[in-house]
Design a protein around this motif. Structure first.
Motif, mmCIF file in Angstrom:
data_model
loop_
_atom_site.group_PDB
_atom_site.id
_atom_site.type_symbol
_atom_site.label_atom_id
_atom_site.label_comp_id
_atom_site.label_asym_id
_atom_site.label_seq_id
_atom_site.Cartn_x
_atom_site.Cartn_y
_atom_site.Cartn_z
ATOM 1 N N SER A 1 38.150 17.637 5.434
ATOM 2 C CA SER A 1 37.248 16.487 5.543
ATOM 3 C C SER A 1 37.597 15.645 6.774
ATOM 4 C CB SER A 1 37.343 15.635 4.270
ATOM 5 O OG SER A 1 36.635 14.438 4.439
ATOM 6 N N PHE A 2 38.896 15.376 6.961
ATOM 7 C CA PHE A 2 39.323 14.589 8.122
ATOM 8 C C PHE A 2 39.096 15.360 9.427
ATOM 9 C CE2 PHE A 2 42.112 12.231 5.006
ATOM 10 C CZ PHE A 2 41.492 11.004 5.178
ATOM 11 N N LEU B 1 35.474 15.251 10.281
ATOM 12 C CA LEU B 1 35.099 13.901 10.711
ATOM 13 C C LEU B 1 35.525 13.669 12.164
ATOM 14 C CD1 LEU B 1 33.913 11.184 9.777
ATOM 15 C CD2 LEU B 1 36.218 10.527 9.086
ATOM 16 N N ALA B 2 36.767 14.060 12.469
ATOM 17 C CA ALA B 2 37.273 13.883 13.831
ATOM 18 C C ALA B 2 36.434 14.690 14.821
ATOM 19 C CB ALA B 2 38.743 14.326 13.893
ATOM 20 N N SER C 1 32.712 13.292 15.101
ATOM 21 C CA SER C 1 32.555 11.972 15.730
ATOM 22 C C SER C 1 32.404 12.084 17.255
ATOM 23 C CB SER C 1 33.722 11.061 15.367
ATOM 24 O OG SER C 1 34.810 11.311 16.199
ATOM 25 N N VAL D 1 48.039 13.912 3.551
ATOM 26 C CA VAL D 1 47.130 14.846 4.223
ATOM 27 C C VAL D 1 47.633 15.055 5.655
ATOM 28 C CG1 VAL D 1 44.746 15.348 4.803
ATOM 29 C CG2 VAL D 1 45.240 13.957 2.792
ATOM 30 N N SER D 2 48.145 16.250 5.914
ATOM 31 C CA SER D 2 48.707 16.572 7.238
ATOM 32 C C SER D 2 47.706 17.373 8.065
ATOM 33 C CB SER D 2 49.973 17.415 7.085
ATOM 34 O OG SER D 2 50.834 16.826 6.166
ATOM 35 N N ASP D 3 48.009 17.498 9.344
ATOM 36 C CA ASP D 3 47.249 18.374 10.241
ATOM 37 C C ASP D 3 45.751 18.057 10.184
ATOM 38 O OD1 ASP D 3 46.761 20.394 12.013
ATOM 39 O OD2 ASP D 3 46.834 21.994 10.530
ATOM 40 N N VAL D 4 45.395 16.864 10.650
ATOM 41 C CA VAL D 4 44.017 16.394 10.488
ATOM 42 C C VAL D 4 43.180 16.477 11.768
ATOM 43 C CG1 VAL D 4 44.519 14.849 8.566
ATOM 44 C CG2 VAL D 4 44.759 14.002 10.895
ATOM 45 N N THR D 5 43.769 16.996 12.836
ATOM 46 C CA THR D 5 43.003 16.977 14.093
ATOM 47 C C THR D 5 42.448 18.345 14.460
ATOM 48 O OG1 THR D 5 45.022 17.305 15.304
ATOM 49 C CG2 THR D 5 44.252 15.046 15.108
ATOM 50 N N ASP E 1 41.457 19.788 18.046
ATOM 51 C CA ASP E 1 41.374 19.490 19.475
ATOM 52 C C ASP E 1 40.386 20.410 20.183
ATOM 53 O OD1 ASP E 1 43.280 17.571 19.151
ATOM 54 O OD2 ASP E 1 44.938 18.946 19.538
ATOM 55 N N ASN E 2 39.812 19.871 21.227
ATOM 56 C CA ASN E 2 39.032 20.672 22.184
ATOM 57 C C ASN E 2 37.807 21.378 21.632
ATOM 58 O OD1 ASN E 2 40.833 19.971 24.231
ATOM 59 N ND2 ASN E 2 42.233 21.559 23.539
#
Lengths: 212, 232
Positions: free
Chosen positions: B72-73, B76-77, B80, B127-131, B133-134
């Motif tokens: 979910s995070f 969202l990231a 956005s 909640v870990s590892d939420v990104t 990238d790229n």
């Protein structure tokens, strides 16, 4: 030599065409920017970004609160309902901060950072509903304090961002204070109401929250 | 004769003790004993919601729940970025953030189910590892969303398979994981919607990718498809 040059040219052409995206830099006129030098200040934007994480941390803490009251040996569904609603609200606040940053022209990709998101109080059990409500109020005050500091950053004498300060004050502090007033009222009602018959009072109070 | 009486009495006492010890494991015996004791405290003891192979599924369910919040995070990231001024693909943003909302609801539904079955949330909840990238391209974003959906479906399949594992652990019944109620929940609440969402996402992706691969239609096509997603 000519053959090699031709090959290189073919490769270069195929590389530039191997895409499914036009990318933000493709516009020959350059991309328009929503941010402006008079109102957009990095310190304020950085503060707004860090607030996203705090809202999500509060959200996870409310989930744990709701979860505790949904345990089979606690079973106070009204408290669960209220805290799960708060969890959704806090997540919604985090999303509002993201949307506001986009509204102002922030183009940062990694808005959440790389650290784990932890429940803000790091707590998963409570003695009773009153203790949980007191923690909820404390948590709201932590968030309000952090918004206050953020307003100070955005309303700095040298680099003022009136809009961000106004948005934080009018939208967020207003909602925070309403929430704090509501929680304080609930705590005071429950605290006096439950004296000498705690379990019965918690059950009755929970039922009231369920139908609220 | 006297010796036989003593042995008989010991036998009866042992049997009675065994019966009591066994009965203490039932909720009714616990209620009977607790309510006859002095004081006003109540300890739930064996009066809990645990039954079947739930204990054996607890870890996989917790993992499933946390990954729903994590995804979910991530969504969202990623989503956005597409609402930023320089990208302005509000249709992609809407599609990806809708998936973020869905994963958040899924995480909550799993949490509620764990609690319904007598489980608890531990102190390690995070909640870990939420990104992500790229992920900057439109087709890429749909691809990343599809991967998240398929991984989620595979994890749910694994939990479902575990819930239907009939192997009995006689030496450690807490390891038993046969739990038709859980399998039914996963099937009803998760697997059906994963099937639809995977198909919908891959369908959109393949349409968009064909349009975006063609130099002549890429720029206008990406805009029109984004508008289509926004109105969907």
């Amino acid at each position: 030599m000519l053959r090699t040059t031709c090959l290189l040219l073919v490769c270069a052409i195929s590389v530039t065409h191997q895409s499914c995206s036009i990318g933000p830099q493709a516009d020959p006129h350059g991309r328009a920017q929503a941010e402006d030098q008079h109102n957009y200040h990095e310190a304020c934007v950085e503060g707004l970004r860090s607030q996203i994480r705090k809202e999500f941390e509060a959200s996870l803490q409310y989930l744990l609160m709701g979860a505790y009251f949904a345990q089979d040996d606690v079973n106070l569904a009204g408290f669960t309902k209220m805290f799960f609603e708060h969890a959704d609200e806090e997540r919604g606040h985090g999303i509002q901060f993201i949307e506001y940053l986009r509204h102002r022209g922030d183009e940062e990709i990694n808005l959440l950072g790389s650290d784990p998101i932890l429940p803000i109080l790091g707590k998963n059990t409570w003695a009773d509903g009153e203790e949980a409500l007191r923690d909820a109020l404390e948590m709201e005050k932590i968030v309000s304090g952090s918004i206050k500091k953020l307003i100070d950053v955005c309303d700095n004498d040298a680099k003022q961002d009136y809009h961000a300060a106004d948005w934080l004050t009018g939208t967020f502090l207003e909602e925070q204070f309403q929430g704090q007033r509501h929680l304080a009222g609930l705590i005071n009602s429950l605290s006096t109401f439950r004296r000498d018959h705690e379990h019965l009072a918690d059950w009755m109070f929970s039922n009231n929250l369920l139908s609220a | 004769m006297g010796g036989h009486v003593v042995i008989g009495l010991i036998g009866i006492l042992a049997l009675a003790h065994g019966t009591i010890a066994e009965d203490l494991g039932t909720c009714n015996a616990h209620v009977t004993q607790s309510c006859s004791e002095i004081g006003s405290e109540w300890n739930a003891g064996p009066c809990n919601a645990l039954f079947g192979g739930f204990r054996g599924n607890s870890n996989s369910l917790h993992q499933l729940m946390v990954t729903q919040f994590q995804d979910s995070f991530k969504l969202l990231a990623m989503g956005s970025y597409f609402s930023s001024d320089e990208v302005n693909r509000l249709g992609i943003h809407k599609t990806v953030v809708a998936q973020s909302d869905k994963h958040w609801s899924n995480g909550k539904a799993l949490m509620e189910y764990i609690l319904k079955r007598g489980g608890r949330m531990g102190t390690q909840f995070k909640v870990s590892d939420v990104t992500m990238d790229n992920v900057k391209g439109e087709v890429e974003a749909l691809g990343a969303t599809l991967d998240i959906l398929k991984k989620g479906a595979e994890r749910t399949n694994a939990a479902y398979r575990h819930a239907l594992n009939k192997k009995m652990h006689y030496d450690d019944p807490g390891q038993d994981s046969f739990d038709p109620a859980l399998a039914h929940f996963l099937e009803e609440e998760f697997l059906a919607s994963y099937t639809s969402e995977i198909r919908e996402t891959v369908g959109q992706l393949n349409l968009l990718a064909k349009i975006a691969r063609d130099d002549k239609t890429r720029a206008m096509g990406l805009h029109l498809f984004d508008q289509h997603l926004l109105k969907a």
